[in-house]
Motif scaffolding. Structure first.
Motif, PDB file in Angstrom:
ATOM      1  N   VAL A  54       0.868  -1.176   0.000  1.00 57.58           N
ATOM      2  CA  VAL A  54       0.000   0.000   0.000  1.00 57.58           C
ATOM      3  C   VAL A  54       0.906   1.227   0.000  1.00 57.58           C
ATOM      4  CG1 VAL A  54      -1.732   1.316   1.290  1.00 57.58           C
ATOM      5  CG2 VAL A  54      -1.859  -1.185   1.204  1.00 57.58           C
ATOM      6  N   VAL A  55       0.660   2.135  -0.919  1.00 56.88           N
ATOM      7  CA  VAL A  55       1.505   3.317  -1.071  1.00 56.88           C
ATOM      8  C   VAL A  55       0.681   4.565  -0.776  1.00 56.88           C
ATOM      9  CG1 VAL A  55       3.144   4.529  -2.543  1.00 56.88           C
ATOM     10  CG2 VAL A  55       2.665   2.096  -2.948  1.00 56.88           C
ATOM     11  N   ALA A  56       1.112   5.324   0.235  1.00 62.48           N
ATOM     12  CA  ALA A  56       0.492   6.617   0.515  1.00 62.48           C
ATOM     13  C   ALA A  56       1.273   7.682  -0.245  1.00 62.48           C
ATOM     14  CB  ALA A  56       0.510   6.900   2.013  1.00 62.48           C
ATOM     15  N   LEU A  57       0.613   8.328  -1.183  1.00 62.42           N
ATOM     16  CA  LEU A  57       1.269   9.332  -2.022  1.00 62.42           C
ATOM     17  C   LEU A  57       1.296  10.672  -1.313  1.00 62.42           C
ATOM     18  CD1 LEU A  57      -0.510   8.384  -5.359  1.00 62.42           C
ATOM     19  CD2 LEU A  57       1.803   7.761  -4.679  1.00 62.42           C
ATOM     20  N   GLY A  58       2.405  11.365  -1.447  1.00 66.18           N
ATOM     21  CA  GLY A  58       2.518  12.695  -0.877  1.00 66.18           C
ATOM     22  C   GLY A  58       1.892  13.746  -1.772  1.00 66.18           C
ATOM     23  N   PRO A  59       1.852  14.990  -1.305  1.00 69.11           N
ATOM     24  CA  PRO A  59       1.264  16.071  -2.113  1.00 69.11           C
ATOM     25  C   PRO A  59       1.977  16.214  -3.452  1.00 69.11           C
ATOM     26  CG  PRO A  59       1.627  16.777   0.164  1.00 69.11           C
ATOM     27  CD  PRO A  59       2.304  15.449   0.013  1.00 69.11           C
ATOM     28  N   GLY A  60       1.201  16.249  -4.511  1.00 62.82           N
ATOM     29  CA  GLY A  60       1.766  16.433  -5.832  1.00 62.82           C
ATOM     30  C   GLY A  60       2.465  15.233  -6.424  1.00 62.82           C
ATOM     31  N   GLN A  61       2.447  14.101  -5.715  1.00 60.51           N
ATOM     32  CA  GLN A  61       3.114  12.907  -6.223  1.00 60.51           C
ATOM     33  C   GLN A  61       2.119  12.012  -6.959  1.00 60.51           C
ATOM     34  OE1 GLN A  61       4.851  11.467  -2.513  1.00 60.51           O
ATOM     35  NE2 GLN A  61       6.885  11.879  -3.347  1.00 60.51           N
ATOM     36  N   GLY A  62       2.595  11.388  -8.023  1.00 66.41           N
ATOM     37  CA  GLY A  62       1.765  10.477  -8.788  1.00 66.41           C
ATOM     38  C   GLY A  62       2.422   9.122  -8.914  1.00 66.41           C
ATOM     39  N   LEU A  63       1.917   8.339  -9.841  1.00 71.22           N
ATOM     40  CA  LEU A  63       2.414   6.976 -10.004  1.00 71.22           C
ATOM     41  C   LEU A  63       3.832   6.932 -10.556  1.00 71.22           C
ATOM     42  CD1 LEU A  63      -0.811   5.229 -11.362  1.00 71.22           C
ATOM     43  CD2 LEU A  63       0.075   5.289  -9.016  1.00 71.22           C
ATOM     44  N   ASP A  64       4.261   7.979 -11.246  1.00 74.80           N
ATOM     45  CA  ASP A  64       5.643   8.014 -11.725  1.00 74.80           C
ATOM     46  C   ASP A  64       6.617   7.937 -10.551  1.00 74.80           C
ATOM     47  OD1 ASP A  64       4.926   8.125 -14.369  1.00 74.80           O
ATOM     48  OD2 ASP A  64       5.070  10.307 -14.517  1.00 74.80           O
ATOM     49  N   ALA A  65       6.261   8.574  -9.437  1.00 73.73           N
ATOM     50  CA  ALA A  65       7.127   8.534  -8.255  1.00 73.73           C
ATOM     51  C   ALA A  65       7.212   7.120  -7.693  1.00 73.73           C
ATOM     52  CB  ALA A  65       6.605   9.498  -7.184  1.00 73.73           C
ATOM     53  N   VAL A  66       6.096   6.393  -7.745  1.00 76.85           N
ATOM     54  CA  VAL A  66       6.100   5.004  -7.274  1.00 76.85           C
ATOM     55  C   VAL A  66       7.015   4.151  -8.139  1.00 76.85           C
ATOM     56  CG1 VAL A  66       4.666   2.982  -6.794  1.00 76.85           C
ATOM     57  CG2 VAL A  66       3.745   5.282  -6.412  1.00 76.85           C
ATOM     58  N   VAL A  67       6.913   4.337  -9.446  1.00 71.32           N
ATOM     59  CA  VAL A  67       7.763   3.571 -10.365  1.00 71.32           C
ATOM     60  C   VAL A  67       9.229   3.871 -10.117  1.00 71.32           C
ATOM     61  CG1 VAL A  67       8.353   3.211 -12.786  1.00 71.32           C
ATOM     62  CG2 VAL A  67       5.956   3.439 -12.112  1.00 71.32           C
ATOM     63  N   ARG A  68       9.567   5.137  -9.884  1.00 75.53           N
ATOM     64  CA  ARG A  68      10.972   5.499  -9.650  1.00 75.53           C
ATOM     65  C   ARG A  68      11.511   4.841  -8.390  1.00 75.53           C
ATOM     66  NH1 ARG A  68       9.224  10.632 -11.502  1.00 75.53           N
ATOM     67  NH2 ARG A  68       8.916  11.324  -9.340  1.00 75.53           N
ATOM     68  N   VAL A  69      10.701   4.790  -7.344  1.00 75.26           N
ATOM     69  CA  VAL A  69      11.158   4.163  -6.100  1.00 75.26           C
ATOM     70  C   VAL A  69      11.377   2.667  -6.292  1.00 75.26           C
ATOM     71  CG1 VAL A  69      10.484   3.574  -3.737  1.00 75.26           C
ATOM     72  CG2 VAL A  69      10.148   5.891  -4.586  1.00 75.26           C
ATOM     73  N   LEU A  70      10.456   2.020  -6.999  1.00 79.30           N
ATOM     74  CA  LEU A  70      10.546   0.570  -7.176  1.00 79.30           C
ATOM     75  C   LEU A  70      11.604   0.182  -8.198  1.00 79.30           C
ATOM     76  CD1 LEU A  70       6.762  -0.373  -7.160  1.00 79.30           C
ATOM     77  CD2 LEU A  70       8.394  -0.517  -5.280  1.00 79.30           C
ATOM     78  N   ASP A  71      11.893   1.071  -9.136  1.00 76.64           N
ATOM     79  CA  ASP A  71      12.881   0.772 -10.165  1.00 76.64           C
ATOM     80  C   ASP A  71      14.251   0.580  -9.522  1.00 76.64           C
ATOM     81  OD1 ASP A  71      13.949   0.392 -12.707  1.00 76.64           O
ATOM     82  OD2 ASP A  71      14.475   2.509 -12.905  1.00 76.64           O
ATOM     83  N   GLY A  72      14.858  -0.544  -9.796  1.00 74.19           N
ATOM     84  CA  GLY A  72      16.164  -0.850  -9.218  1.00 74.19           C
ATOM     85  C   GLY A  72      16.084  -1.600  -7.913  1.00 74.19           C
ATOM     86  N   ARG A  73      14.935  -1.495  -7.224  1.00 73.94           N
ATOM     87  CA  ARG A  73      14.759  -2.247  -5.984  1.00 73.94           C
ATOM     88  C   ARG A  73      13.945  -3.514  -6.226  1.00 73.94           C
ATOM     89  NH1 ARG A  73      13.397   2.460  -1.497  1.00 73.94           N
ATOM     90  NH2 ARG A  73      14.899   4.001  -2.264  1.00 73.94           N
ATOM     91  N   CYS A  74      13.293  -3.576  -7.364  1.00 71.22           N
ATOM     92  CA  CYS A  74      12.481  -4.737  -7.704  1.00 71.22           C
ATOM     93  C   CYS A  74      13.026  -5.385  -8.963  1.00 71.22           C
ATOM     94  CB  CYS A  74      11.027  -4.332  -7.957  1.00 71.22           C
ATOM     95  SG  CYS A  74      10.207  -3.606  -6.555  1.00 71.22           S
ATOM     96  N   GLN A  75      13.048  -6.686  -8.966  1.00 75.00           N
ATOM     97  CA  GLN A  75      13.343  -7.412 -10.185  1.00 75.00           C
ATOM     98  C   GLN A  75      12.056  -7.749 -10.931  1.00 75.00           C
ATOM     99  OE1 GLN A  75      15.835 -10.768  -9.329  1.00 75.00           O
ATOM    100  NE2 GLN A  75      17.099  -9.630  -7.884  1.00 75.00           N
ATOM    101  N   GLY A  76      10.923  -7.434 -10.316  1.00 72.51           N
ATOM    102  CA  GLY A  76       9.633  -7.645 -10.960  1.00 72.51           C
ATOM    103  C   GLY A  76       9.288  -9.122 -11.033  1.00 72.51           C
ATOM    104  N   PRO A  77       8.210  -9.442 -11.717  1.00 66.48           N
ATOM    105  CA  PRO A  77       7.252  -8.483 -12.271  1.00 66.48           C
ATOM    106  C   PRO A  77       6.292  -7.969 -11.212  1.00 66.48           C
ATOM    107  CG  PRO A  77       6.535 -10.689 -12.739  1.00 66.48           C
ATOM    108  CD  PRO A  77       7.853 -10.827 -12.033  1.00 66.48           C
ATOM    109  N   GLY A  78       5.629  -6.864 -11.537  1.00 71.10           N
ATOM    110  CA  GLY A  78       4.673  -6.309 -10.593  1.00 71.10           C
ATOM    111  C   GLY A  78       3.689  -5.413 -11.296  1.00 71.10           C
ATOM    112  N   GLY A  79       2.585  -5.126 -10.618  1.00 70.56           N
ATOM    113  CA  GLY A  79       1.552  -4.257 -11.168  1.00 70.56           C
ATOM    114  C   GLY A  79       1.205  -3.157 -10.190  1.00 70.56           C
ATOM    115  N   ILE A  80       0.901  -1.979 -10.713  1.00 79.43           N
ATOM    116  CA  ILE A  80       0.541  -0.820  -9.902  1.00 79.43           C
ATOM    117  C   ILE A  80      -0.871  -0.394 -10.283  1.00 79.43           C
ATOM    118  CG2 ILE A  80       1.133   1.540  -9.260  1.00 79.43           C
ATOM    119  CD1 ILE A  80       3.978   0.997 -10.170  1.00 79.43           C
ATOM    120  N   SER A  81      -1.687  -0.190  -9.278  1.00 77.87           N
ATOM    121  CA  SER A  81      -3.072   0.219  -9.517  1.00 77.87           C
ATOM    122  C   SER A  81      -3.140   1.699  -9.875  1.00 77.87           C
ATOM    123  CB  SER A  81      -3.899  -0.018  -8.256  1.00 77.87           C
ATOM    124  OG  SER A  81      -3.600   0.991  -7.278  1.00 77.87           O
ATOM    125  N   PRO A  82      -4.273   2.150 -10.396  1.00 76.53           N
ATOM    126  CA  PRO A  82      -4.514   3.599 -10.480  1.00 76.53           C
ATOM    127  C   PRO A  82      -4.623   4.179  -9.061  1.00 76.53           C
ATOM    128  CG  PRO A  82      -6.000   2.376 -11.924  1.00 76.53           C
ATOM    129  CD  PRO A  82      -5.341   1.372 -11.037  1.00 76.53           C
TER     130      PRO A  82
END
Length: 399
Positions: free
Chosen positions: A237-265
């Protein structure tokens, strides 16, 4: 008795008399002890009502003083009481440092009063006390150690129970249960806003490093992640900060995950996590079996439509690629790879040829053969959509 030295004869008698005299003054000692504690930290007076705190301090000091003059083989009532006190103070939320300080402060007070009672009287009494100093402080150390051990064990158990309760609340939200007050209780327990932007991440397996899987917020680039382990996946579960969107989630997970994974709207609050979890699982299903990336559902909508209807997806593959599937595996793989690369290159035969290490005319020839085998034209939008969706369905089928 853990550090208590053998005492007999005159020393025993004098020490017993000093302890008996001290017990007669116990109420005033307790008053002084509590005064010193609240002067050291006002927290002492906030944990318990004064009357209850006084009674418990009186019992602890009385048992401690009696222990000093008790026979060597007597039961350690002081340690039993210390164990109980450590457990209660952990349950009441008194900081451990203040619990240990209380034992040390009581020890100093009792010892000072014993010494003061011996000064000016017969020298033997003072000498007997001095010979008992090691035993007295060993008893105080043992009491503090037992209270600390009991406190830490209770604190760990309370944390485990709290985590289990939070896990149950979070699981209920992720399952989409509709229970009055559920979201509010979860928000209070997890220290998260009940309303606000959230997303859910579903990973096929435990694949990224440095993550706390307990149900407590874990910070990452201004985002707050809460991870839950399941039998075949991990749910975040990801609590987004002010002005943050799903791109921020992808950036955090990129490099920390080998995948695969899915992100909801993004959803608007904790009460919508059940729907977000289902959509994140749908996004995960759009990943090929050998995929290593974490994908967003809002960028995989056509493929999501395919995987959400597996029976229709199978019929689509058979209808569009029926003749193609009858080819030799190597021949079929070349044609499908060409189509996939051409689509990824946005219909540019030249760019596709560069990726495929062949001439652009070779790309054109393969695409024309695909059109003949499928009876469809890549120049017609509806045919192109069918071939694109059929390719997704075929890749995801693992054939």
């Amino acid at each position: 008795m853990g550090g208590r030295r053998s005492r007999t004869g005159h020393d025993w008698k004098l020490l017993g008399e000093s302890c008996a005299a001290l017990l007669e003054r116990l109420p005033e000692l307790v008053d002084e002890h509590l005064r010193q504690l609240t002067e050291y930290s006002p927290v002492y007076g906030q944990v318990l009502p004064h009357d209850q705190q006084w009674r418990e301090a009186e019992a602890a000091m009385r048992i401690g003083i009696q222990t000093i003059s008790a026979p060597r083989d007597s039961p350690r009532r002081d340690l039993e009481y210390a164990e109980e006190a450590g457990r209660h103070r952990a349950q009441q939320g008194l900081p451990l440092e203040l619990l240990v300080h209380a034992y040390r402060a009581a020890g100093y007070l009792v010892w000072d009063e014993l010494m003061e009672g011996a000064v000016g009287r017969e020298p033997e009494r003072l000498a007997a006390l001095m010979r008992s100093a090691t035993m007295v402080w060993s008893a105080v150390d043992a009491q503090a150690a037992i209270a600390t051990e009991s406190y830490l064990a209770t604190e760990m158990e309370l944390r485990r129970r709290t985590d289990e309760q939070l896990q149950a609340l979070l699981d209920a939200l992720l399952e989409g249960q509709v229970t009055p007050g559920l979201a509010a209780r979860a928000a209070a327990g997890l220290d998260l806003p009940e309303r606000g932007p959230y997303a859910v991440v579903v990973l096929r397996a435990e694949r990224h490093d440095g993550r706390d899987t307990s149900p407590r917020p874990v910070l990452g680039a201004g985002l707050r992640f809460i991870w839950r382990m399941r039998a075949d996946c991990e749910v975040g579960v990801v609590a987004l900060g002010p002005g943050q969107g799903l791109d921020a989630v992808v950036r955090v997970l990129d490099g920390r995950c080998q995948g695969p994974g899915g992100i909801s709207p993004v959803v608007a609050g904790l009460a919508e996590l059940g729907r977000a979890r289902r959509l994140a699982e749908l996004a995960l299903r759009t990943c090929a079996p050998d995929a290593r990336d974490v994908v967003r559902l809002d960028q995989r909508m056509p493929t999501a439509l395919v995987v959400s209807q597996p029976e229709l997806a199978g019929r689509l593959v058979a209808d569009v690629f029926g003749a193609l599937l009858a080819l030799e595996p190597g021949d079929r793989a070349v044609l499908l790879e060409t189509l996939e690369v051409w689509l990824a290159c946005e219909g540019s035969a030249g760019r596709a040829a560069g990726r495929l290490y062949c001439h652009r005319n070779t790309v054109f020839n393969r695409l024309r053969r695909l059109e003949q085998l499928t009876s469809r034209s890549l120049a017609r939008p509806r045919d192109l959509i069918e071939m694109t969706l059929a390719l997704d369905a075929y890749r995801l089928s693992g054939v």
